[in-house]
Design a protein around this motif. Structure first.
Motif, PDB file in Angstrom:
ATOM      1  N   PHE A  98       3.288  11.984  11.637  1.00 51.46           N
ATOM      2  CA  PHE A  98       4.120  11.650  10.483  1.00 51.46           C
ATOM      3  C   PHE A  98       5.583  12.057  10.619  1.00 51.46           C
ATOM      4  N   GLN A  99       6.021  12.474  11.793  1.00 53.79           N
ATOM      5  CA  GLN A  99       7.399  12.936  11.946  1.00 53.79           C
ATOM      6  C   GLN A  99       8.417  11.850  11.594  1.00 53.79           C
ATOM      7  N   ASP A 100       8.152  10.633  11.982  1.00 52.24           N
ATOM      8  CA  ASP A 100       9.099   9.548  11.723  1.00 52.24           C
ATOM      9  C   ASP A 100       8.967   8.962  10.324  1.00 52.24           C
ATOM     10  N   TYR A 101       7.945   9.380   9.595  1.00 58.20           N
ATOM     11  CA  TYR A 101       7.737   8.840   8.258  1.00 58.20           C
ATOM     12  C   TYR A 101       8.621   9.599   7.278  1.00 58.20           C
ATOM     13  N   HIS A 102       9.702   8.998   6.865  1.00 61.41           N
ATOM     14  CA  HIS A 102      10.670   9.617   5.949  1.00 61.41           C
ATOM     15  C   HIS A 102      11.178  10.957   6.473  1.00 61.41           C
ATOM     16  N   PHE A 103      11.355  11.054   7.779  1.00 59.48           N
ATOM     17  CA  PHE A 103      11.963  12.225   8.405  1.00 59.48           C
ATOM     18  C   PHE A 103      11.223  13.520   8.090  1.00 59.48           C
ATOM     19  N   GLY A 104       9.918  13.525   8.248  1.00 56.95           N
ATOM     20  CA  GLY A 104       9.182  14.771   8.126  1.00 56.95           C
ATOM     21  C   GLY A 104       8.177  14.764   7.011  1.00 56.95           C
ATOM     22  N   PHE A 105       8.220  15.768   6.164  1.00 58.59           N
ATOM     23  CA  PHE A 105       7.210  15.946   5.125  1.00 58.59           C
ATOM     24  C   PHE A 105       7.468  15.003   3.962  1.00 58.59           C
ATOM     25  N   THR A 106       6.463  14.246   3.573  1.00 55.20           N
ATOM     26  CA  THR A 106       6.628  13.216   2.560  1.00 55.20           C
ATOM     27  C   THR A 106       5.607  13.383   1.448  1.00 55.20           C
ATOM     28  N   ILE A 107       6.059  13.158   0.241  1.00 61.64           N
ATOM     29  CA  ILE A 107       5.206  13.182  -0.938  1.00 61.64           C
ATOM     30  C   ILE A 107       4.893  11.741  -1.314  1.00 61.64           C
ATOM     31  N   VAL A 108       3.625  11.460  -1.517  1.00 62.13           N
ATOM     32  CA  VAL A 108       3.218  10.119  -1.932  1.00 62.13           C
ATOM     33  C   VAL A 108       2.765  10.248  -3.381  1.00 62.13           C
ATOM     34  N   ASP A 109       3.635   9.799  -4.308  1.00 63.59           N
ATOM     35  CA  ASP A 109       3.354  10.055  -5.721  1.00 63.59           C
ATOM     36  C   ASP A 109       3.556   8.846  -6.628  1.00 63.59           C
ATOM     37  N   ASN A 110       3.751   7.658  -6.067  1.00 61.10           N
ATOM     38  CA  ASN A 110       3.869   6.470  -6.915  1.00 61.10           C
ATOM     39  C   ASN A 110       3.450   5.248  -6.109  1.00 61.10           C
ATOM     40  N   LYS A 111       3.341   4.105  -6.795  1.00 59.83           N
ATOM     41  CA  LYS A 111       2.832   2.892  -6.136  1.00 59.83           C
ATOM     42  C   LYS A 111       3.705   2.439  -4.982  1.00 59.83           C
ATOM     43  N   GLN A 112       5.018   2.553  -5.105  1.00 63.30           N
ATOM     44  CA  GLN A 112       5.899   2.153  -4.013  1.00 63.30           C
ATOM     45  C   GLN A 112       5.706   3.072  -2.807  1.00 63.30           C
ATOM     46  N   ALA A 113       5.557   4.358  -3.067  1.00 63.64           N
ATOM     47  CA  ALA A 113       5.324   5.301  -1.968  1.00 63.64           C
ATOM     48  C   ALA A 113       3.997   5.009  -1.273  1.00 63.64           C
ATOM     49  N   ILE A 114       2.977   4.645  -2.052  1.00 62.60           N
ATOM     50  CA  ILE A 114       1.683   4.290  -1.467  1.00 62.60           C
ATOM     51  C   ILE A 114       1.815   3.026  -0.621  1.00 62.60           C
ATOM     52  N   LYS A 115       2.561   2.037  -1.122  1.00 64.88           N
ATOM     53  CA  LYS A 115       2.778   0.810  -0.356  1.00 64.88           C
ATOM     54  C   LYS A 115       3.522   1.123   0.948  1.00 64.88           C
ATOM     55  N   ASN A 116       4.551   1.947   0.869  1.00 61.58           N
ATOM     56  CA  ASN A 116       5.300   2.335   2.065  1.00 61.58           C
ATOM     57  C   ASN A 116       4.398   3.065   3.062  1.00 61.58           C
ATOM     58  N   LEU A 117       3.531   3.940   2.540  1.00 63.52           N
ATOM     59  CA  LEU A 117       2.607   4.658   3.417  1.00 63.52           C
ATOM     60  C   LEU A 117       1.643   3.679   4.080  1.00 63.52           C
ATOM     61  N   HIS A 118       1.112   2.725   3.318  1.00 61.37           N
ATOM     62  CA  HIS A 118       0.233   1.708   3.909  1.00 61.37           C
ATOM     63  C   HIS A 118       0.945   0.990   5.055  1.00 61.37           C
ATOM     64  N   ASN A 119       2.185   0.603   4.830  1.00 62.73           N
ATOM     65  CA  ASN A 119       2.953  -0.095   5.871  1.00 62.73           C
ATOM     66  C   ASN A 119       3.119   0.788   7.106  1.00 62.73           C
ATOM     67  N   TYR A 120       3.424   2.064   6.892  1.00 63.61           N
ATOM     68  CA  TYR A 120       3.585   2.986   8.007  1.00 63.61           C
ATOM     69  C   TYR A 120       2.268   3.155   8.761  1.00 63.61           C
ATOM     70  N   LEU A 121       1.161   3.282   8.009  1.00 61.82           N
ATOM     71  CA  LEU A 121      -0.136   3.450   8.650  1.00 61.82           C
ATOM     72  C   LEU A 121      -0.508   2.222   9.477  1.00 61.82           C
ATOM     73  N   GLU A 122      -0.173   1.055   8.979  1.00 61.16           N
ATOM     74  CA  GLU A 122      -0.415  -0.170   9.744  1.00 61.16           C
ATOM     75  C   GLU A 122       0.385  -0.156  11.043  1.00 61.16           C
ATOM     76  N   TRP A 123       1.627   0.288  10.962  1.00 62.10           N
ATOM     77  CA  TRP A 123       2.464   0.388  12.149  1.00 62.10           C
ATOM     78  C   TRP A 123       1.865   1.385  13.151  1.00 62.10           C
ATOM     79  N   LEU A 124       1.341   2.511  12.623  1.00 59.12           N
ATOM     80  CA  LEU A 124       0.748   3.536  13.476  1.00 59.12           C
ATOM     81  C   LEU A 124      -0.479   3.036  14.227  1.00 59.12           C
ATOM     82  N   ARG A 125      -1.226   2.132  13.618  1.00 56.18           N
ATOM     83  CA  ARG A 125      -2.446   1.621  14.255  1.00 56.18           C
ATOM     84  C   ARG A 125      -2.153   1.074  15.652  1.00 56.18           C
ATOM     85  N   GLY A 126      -0.973   0.527  15.823  1.00 55.78           N
ATOM     86  CA  GLY A 126      -0.592  -0.033  17.109  1.00 55.78           C
ATOM     87  C   GLY A 126      -0.460   1.003  18.213  1.00 55.78           C
TER      88      GLY A 126
END
Length: 135
Positions: free
Chosen positions: A86-114
């Motif tokens: 998760f280092q590249d995800y929002h430059f370190g430690f990230t809080i996921v606390d709303n729908k947009q943050a969850i969507k962004n996390l989903h996108n990041y996780l999809e990218w990580l799958r590669g």
């Protein structure tokens, strides 16, 4: 390097105000210690991934286990890692606390799958399950 992922139950229901304070404090403290990861809060339950130097991650987790705000702390991943997920995800430690943050996390996780990193893929599945079950 090491990662620990845990799930815990919050002793009290967190208001948006209390969550913001908690998230800001966690982000500052973890950043100071070189900890990366994510923190998700849904339905009085936390899921957190901590990544960093072995001793630091262990110390942070030990503090969490005795923190009176947590109950039923369950460690689900505790392993050495070669690289931070998760280092590249929002430059370190990230809080996921709303729908947009969850969507962004989903996108990041999809990218990580590669990356075809087995541990990363296991954590991705766990985080996605937590988000989906908790919605």
């Amino acid at each position: 390097m090491k990662t620990i992922c845990y799930i815990s139950h919050s002793v009290e229901h967190k208001s948006q105000e209390k969550l913001k304070t908690l998230y800001n404090k966690a982000k500052i403290n973890n950043s100071k210690q070189g900890i990366t990861g994510i923190l998700i809060y849904k339905n009085q339950t936390f899921l957190q991934v901590l990544e960093g130097e072995k001793n630091t991650v262990n110390e942070v987790f030990e503090r969490i286990k005795i923190d009176p705000r947590h109950q039923h702390v369950l460690k689900v991943v505790d392993t050495s890692i070669e690289e931070i997920i998760f280092q590249d995800y929002h430059f370190g430690f990230t809080i996921v606390d709303n729908k947009q943050a969850i969507k962004n996390l989903h996108n990041y996780l999809e990218w990580l799958r590669g990356a075809e990193n087995k541990l990363a893929n296991q954590i991705i599945v766990m985080v996605e399950n937590f988000i989906n079950v908790s919605q």
